[in-house]
Design a protein around this motif. Structure first.
Motif, PDB file in Angstrom:
ATOM      1  N   TYR A  21       0.830  -1.204   0.000  1.00 28.42           N
ATOM      2  CA  TYR A  21       0.000   0.000   0.000  1.00 28.42           C
ATOM      3  C   TYR A  21       0.869   1.261   0.000  1.00 28.42           C
ATOM      4  N   GLN A  22       1.927   1.245   0.784  1.00 21.94           N
ATOM      5  CA  GLN A  22       2.833   2.396   0.835  1.00 21.94           C
ATOM      6  C   GLN A  22       3.482   2.637  -0.526  1.00 21.94           C
ATOM      7  N   ASP A  23       3.934   1.557  -1.169  1.00 23.95           N
ATOM      8  CA  ASP A  23       4.555   1.678  -2.486  1.00 23.95           C
ATOM      9  C   ASP A  23       3.553   2.164  -3.533  1.00 23.95           C
ATOM     10  N   ALA A  24       2.335   1.666  -3.474  1.00 19.85           N
ATOM     11  CA  ALA A  24       1.301   2.086  -4.430  1.00 19.85           C
ATOM     12  C   ALA A  24       0.965   3.559  -4.244  1.00 19.85           C
ATOM     13  N   ALA A  25       0.854   3.995  -3.002  1.00 20.08           N
ATOM     14  CA  ALA A  25       0.551   5.400  -2.726  1.00 20.08           C
ATOM     15  C   ALA A  25       1.697   6.294  -3.181  1.00 20.08           C
ATOM     16  N   ALA A  26       2.925   5.890  -2.911  1.00 19.33           N
ATOM     17  CA  ALA A  26       4.084   6.683  -3.320  1.00 19.33           C
ATOM     18  C   ALA A  26       4.156   6.781  -4.843  1.00 19.33           C
ATOM     19  N   SER A  27       3.848   5.700  -5.525  1.00 21.05           N
ATOM     20  CA  SER A  27       3.855   5.700  -6.980  1.00 21.05           C
ATOM     21  C   SER A  27       2.784   6.632  -7.542  1.00 21.05           C
ATOM     22  N   GLN A  28       1.613   6.626  -6.935  1.00 23.20           N
ATOM     23  CA  GLN A  28       0.533   7.499  -7.383  1.00 23.20           C
ATOM     24  C   GLN A  28       0.895   8.968  -7.158  1.00 23.20           C
ATOM     25  N   ILE A  29       1.468   9.280  -6.013  1.00 20.49           N
ATOM     26  CA  ILE A  29       1.867  10.662  -5.715  1.00 20.49           C
ATOM     27  C   ILE A  29       2.937  11.121  -6.704  1.00 20.49           C
ATOM     28  N   LYS A  30       3.901  10.254  -6.997  1.00 19.96           N
ATOM     29  CA  LYS A  30       4.953  10.606  -7.943  1.00 19.96           C
ATOM     30  C   LYS A  30       4.375  10.858  -9.332  1.00 19.96           C
ATOM     31  N   GLY A  31       3.429  10.034  -9.745  1.00 26.73           N
ATOM     32  CA  GLY A  31       2.788  10.226 -11.048  1.00 26.73           C
ATOM     33  C   GLY A  31       2.035  11.538 -11.129  1.00 26.73           C
ATOM     34  N   GLU A  32       1.325  11.892 -10.059  1.00 25.32           N
ATOM     35  CA  GLU A  32       0.588  13.153 -10.038  1.00 25.32           C
ATOM     36  C   GLU A  32       1.538  14.344 -10.079  1.00 25.32           C
ATOM     37  N   ARG A  33       2.666  14.239  -9.394  1.00 21.07           N
ATOM     38  CA  ARG A  33       3.654  15.324  -9.416  1.00 21.07           C
ATOM     39  C   ARG A  33       4.251  15.488 -10.810  1.00 21.07           C
ATOM     40  N   MET A  34       4.499  14.366 -11.494  1.00 24.46           N
ATOM     41  CA  MET A  34       5.057  14.432 -12.841  1.00 24.46           C
ATOM     42  C   MET A  34       4.079  15.090 -13.802  1.00 24.46           C
ATOM     43  N   VAL A  35       2.800  14.786 -13.662  1.00 25.51           N
ATOM     44  CA  VAL A  35       1.788  15.409 -14.523  1.00 25.51           C
ATOM     45  C   VAL A  35       1.766  16.917 -14.297  1.00 25.51           C
ATOM     46  N   ARG A  36       1.785  17.348 -13.043  1.00 27.14           N
ATOM     47  CA  ARG A  36       1.783  18.787 -12.750  1.00 27.14           C
ATOM     48  C   ARG A  36       3.053  19.455 -13.271  1.00 27.14           C
ATOM     49  N   ALA A  37       4.183  18.774 -13.143  1.00 25.62           N
ATOM     50  CA  ALA A  37       5.449  19.342 -13.625  1.00 25.62           C
ATOM     51  C   ALA A  37       5.423  19.502 -15.143  1.00 25.62           C
ATOM     52  N   GLU A  38       4.887  18.532 -15.848  1.00 22.81           N
ATOM     53  CA  GLU A  38       4.809  18.621 -17.306  1.00 22.81           C
ATOM     54  C   GLU A  38       3.843  19.710 -17.749  1.00 22.81           C
ATOM     55  N   LEU A  39       2.745  19.889 -17.026  1.00 25.09           N
ATOM     56  CA  LEU A  39       1.816  20.974 -17.345  1.00 25.09           C
ATOM     57  C   LEU A  39       2.504  22.328 -17.180  1.00 25.09           C
ATOM     58  N   LEU A  40       3.228  22.495 -16.085  1.00 23.80           N
ATOM     59  CA  LEU A  40       3.947  23.744 -15.854  1.00 23.80           C
ATOM     60  C   LEU A  40       5.007  23.962 -16.928  1.00 23.80           C
ATOM     61  N   ASN A  41       5.733  22.923 -17.273  1.00 23.12           N
ATOM     62  CA  ASN A  41       6.769  23.020 -18.295  1.00 23.12           C
ATOM     63  C   ASN A  41       6.166  23.446 -19.635  1.00 23.12           C
ATOM     64  N   GLY A  42       5.046  22.876 -20.012  1.00 27.42           N
ATOM     65  CA  GLY A  42       4.391  23.233 -21.261  1.00 27.42           C
ATOM     66  C   GLY A  42       3.903  24.668 -21.261  1.00 27.42           C
ATOM     67  N   ARG A  43       3.358  25.101 -20.153  1.00 30.96           N
ATOM     68  CA  ARG A  43       2.861  26.475 -20.058  1.00 30.96           C
ATOM     69  C   ARG A  43       4.000  27.490 -20.138  1.00 30.96           C
ATOM     70  N   VAL A  44       5.110  27.188 -19.483  1.00 36.38           N
ATOM     71  CA  VAL A  44       6.265  28.089 -19.540  1.00 36.38           C
ATOM     72  C   VAL A  44       6.839  28.125 -20.955  1.00 36.38           C
ATOM     73  N   ALA A  45       6.857  26.996 -21.641  1.00 36.28           N
ATOM     74  CA  ALA A  45       7.347  26.966 -23.019  1.00 36.28           C
ATOM     75  C   ALA A  45       6.445  27.795 -23.930  1.00 36.28           C
ATOM     76  N   MET A  46       5.140  27.691 -23.749  1.00 36.02           N
ATOM     77  CA  MET A  46       4.222  28.497 -24.558  1.00 36.02           C
ATOM     78  C   MET A  46       4.411  29.984 -24.289  1.00 36.02           C
TER      79      MET A  46
END
Length: 66
Positions: free
Chosen positions: A12-37
């Motif tokens: 459960y701990q590993d699954a939660a950590a993986s989900q949190i990491k995935g959500e952070r990566m999505v937010r980081a990519e959104l920010l990166n795309g917006r800054v590039a635009m």
């Protein structure tokens, strides 16, 4: 409720950590795309105002491109 073993808790701990990491990566990519635009729009506006192309802006005119 039933008792859980340490390996189940770890899963459960590993699954939660993986989900949190995935959500952070999505937010980081959104920010990166917006800054590039934003950077692209600023470059186009600067080109329209000054007449210097994007490449000339990047090299600060050192290559003699205009």
């Amino acid at each position: 409720m039933g008792s859980s073993t340490p390996t189940q808790d770890q899963w459960y701990q590993d699954a939660a950590a993986s989900q949190i990491k995935g959500e952070r990566m999505v937010r980081a990519e959104l920010l990166n795309g917006r800054v590039a635009m934003l950077g692209f729009v600023v470059g186009v506006l600067t080109e329209a105002l000054t007449g210097h192309g994007i490449l000339s802006q990047i090299t600060f005119g050192m290559l003699g491109l205009s």
